[in-house]
Design a protein around this motif. Structure first.
Motif, short mmCIF file in Angstrom:
data_model
loop_
_atom_site.label_atom_id
_atom_site.label_comp_id
_atom_site.label_asym_id
_atom_site.label_seq_id
_atom_site.Cartn_x
_atom_site.Cartn_y
_atom_site.Cartn_z
N LEU A 46 13.75 26.04 -12.31
CA LEU A 46 15.17 25.47 -12.99
C LEU A 46 15.77 26.74 -13.51
O LEU A 46 17.13 26.63 -13.01
N LEU A 47 15.47 27.89 -13.86
CA LEU A 47 16.24 29.04 -14.25
C LEU A 47 15.28 30.01 -14.13
O LEU A 47 13.93 29.96 -14.02
N PRO A 48 15.74 31.39 -14.15
CA PRO A 48 14.94 32.36 -14.23
C PRO A 48 13.88 32.34 -15.36
O PRO A 48 14.08 32.14 -16.45
N LEU A 49 12.63 32.70 -15.37
CA LEU A 49 11.38 32.60 -16.10
C LEU A 49 11.75 33.01 -17.34
O LEU A 49 11.69 32.50 -18.52
N GLU A 50 12.55 34.44 -17.63
CA GLU A 50 12.76 35.19 -18.63
C GLU A 50 13.91 34.29 -19.38
O GLU A 50 13.88 34.37 -20.78
N GLU A 51 14.57 33.42 -18.92
CA GLU A 51 15.45 32.84 -19.56
C GLU A 51 15.00 31.59 -19.99
O GLU A 51 15.45 31.33 -21.21
N THR A 52 14.28 30.89 -19.37
CA THR A 52 13.47 29.83 -19.79
C THR A 52 12.75 30.19 -21.10
O THR A 52 12.60 29.30 -22.34
N ILE A 53 12.04 31.21 -21.15
CA ILE A 53 11.32 31.54 -22.36
C ILE A 53 12.41 31.74 -23.51
O ILE A 53 11.78 31.81 -24.69
N VAL A 54 13.49 32.78 -23.57
CA VAL A 54 14.53 32.81 -24.47
C VAL A 54 15.01 31.50 -24.94
O VAL A 54 14.93 31.35 -26.41
N ILE A 55 15.22 30.51 -24.12
CA ILE A 55 15.75 29.25 -24.46
C ILE A 55 14.55 28.36 -25.57
O ILE A 55 14.79 27.89 -26.52
N ALA A 56 13.19 28.68 -25.06
CA ALA A 56 12.32 28.21 -25.84
C ALA A 56 12.27 28.87 -27.19
O ALA A 56 11.81 28.13 -28.31
N GLU A 57 12.11 30.20 -27.34
CA GLU A 57 12.12 30.91 -28.39
C GLU A 57 13.23 30.41 -29.31
O GLU A 57 13.14 30.33 -30.58
N LYS A 62 6.83 26.55 -28.28
CA LYS A 62 6.04 27.06 -27.77
C LYS A 62 5.95 27.01 -26.20
O LYS A 62 6.11 26.00 -25.82
N TYR A 63 6.18 28.14 -25.52
CA TYR A 63 6.40 28.07 -24.08
C TYR A 63 5.04 27.77 -23.38
O TYR A 63 4.18 28.42 -23.70
N PRO A 64 5.16 26.74 -22.24
CA PRO A 64 3.88 26.63 -21.68
C PRO A 64 3.34 27.95 -21.01
O PRO A 64 4.24 28.61 -20.36
N THR A 65 2.00 28.01 -20.95
CA THR A 65 1.33 29.20 -20.41
C THR A 65 -0.05 28.52 -19.48
O THR A 65 -0.53 27.45 -19.91
N ASP A 66 -0.31 29.38 -18.52
CA ASP A 66 -1.37 29.04 -17.91
C ASP A 66 -2.84 29.10 -18.85
O ASP A 66 -2.93 30.32 -19.68
N PRO A 67 -3.85 28.14 -18.92
CA PRO A 67 -4.66 28.18 -19.80
C PRO A 67 -5.78 29.12 -19.47
O PRO A 67 -6.57 29.63 -20.35
N LYS A 68 -5.78 29.38 -18.28
CA LYS A 68 -6.89 30.57 -17.67
C LYS A 68 -6.31 31.98 -18.23
O LYS A 68 -7.20 33.01 -18.53
N THR A 69 -5.08 32.38 -17.62
CA THR A 69 -4.58 33.60 -17.58
C THR A 69 -3.63 33.92 -18.68
O THR A 69 -3.36 35.02 -19.23
N ASN A 70 -3.09 32.88 -19.42
CA ASN A 70 -2.31 32.99 -20.67
C ASN A 70 -0.78 33.40 -20.21
O ASN A 70 -0.13 33.76 -21.02
N GLU A 71 -0.75 33.50 -18.89
CA GLU A 71 0.63 33.86 -18.39
C GLU A 71 1.67 32.65 -18.52
O GLU A 71 1.38 31.56 -18.12
N PRO A 72 2.92 33.03 -18.75
CA PRO A 72 4.03 31.91 -18.71
C PRO A 72 4.17 31.39 -17.27
O PRO A 72 4.09 31.77 -16.43
N ILE A 73 4.28 30.02 -17.42
CA ILE A 73 4.48 29.24 -16.34
C ILE A 73 6.01 28.86 -15.96
O ILE A 73 6.58 28.49 -16.99
N ALA A 74 6.25 28.96 -14.63
CA ALA A 74 7.69 28.76 -14.49
C ALA A 74 8.16 27.27 -14.56
O ALA A 74 7.22 26.34 -14.05
N LEU A 75 9.12 26.95 -15.12
CA LEU A 75 9.55 25.37 -15.02
C LEU A 75 10.37 25.12 -13.84
O LEU A 75 11.17 25.72 -13.54
N THR A 76 9.76 24.01 -13.27
CA THR A 76 10.44 23.78 -11.82
C THR A 76 10.82 22.14 -11.89
O THR A 76 10.43 21.44 -12.73
N THR A 77 11.69 21.90 -11.14
CA THR A 77 12.16 20.60 -10.72
C THR A 77 11.53 20.13 -9.40
O THR A 77 10.92 20.84 -8.48
N ASP A 78 11.02 18.73 -9.23
CA ASP A 78 10.12 18.43 -8.11
C ASP A 78 11.05 18.63 -7.15
O ASP A 78 10.41 19.04 -5.99
#
Length: 88
Positions: A46-57, A62-78
């Motif tokens: 949807l937007l660059p990852l950094e931008e979606t993290i800032v919007i969530a903050e 809480k920004y979604p993260t991968d449960p295994k790596t704890n890395e932020p997940i890119a928000l996408t459209t189908d």
């Protein structure tokens, strides 16, 4: 309708497309044969990852993260379709 992961090569795009459900695959077929659709992209950010993290903050979410790596997940459209407004 059974959900499953499927890959198909697009006629219009000449690229591999991945679908996570029958519904996504069926929608792809509709767009593939639409004269007004000139490009089809799936799972598009949807937007660059950094931008979606800032919007969530900013929204104190809480920004979604991968449960295994704890890395932020890119928000996408189908699907992201590019259409020719001159057609249709």
């Amino acid at each position: 309708m059974k959900d499953q992961s499927t890959c198909l090569k697009g006629i219009k795009t000449n690229r591999q497309h991945e679908f996570l459900s029958d519904l996504e695959q069926n929608y792809f077929h509709l767009t593939e044969y639409s004269d007004s659709v000139v490009d089809i992209r799936e799972k598009f950010p949807l937007l660059p990852l950094e931008e979606t993290i800032v919007i969530a903050e900013e929204l104190d979410l809480k920004y979604p993260t991968d449960p295994k790596t704890n890395e932020p997940i890119a928000l996408t459209t189908d699907f992201l379709l590019t259409v020719d407004k001159m057609i249709g």
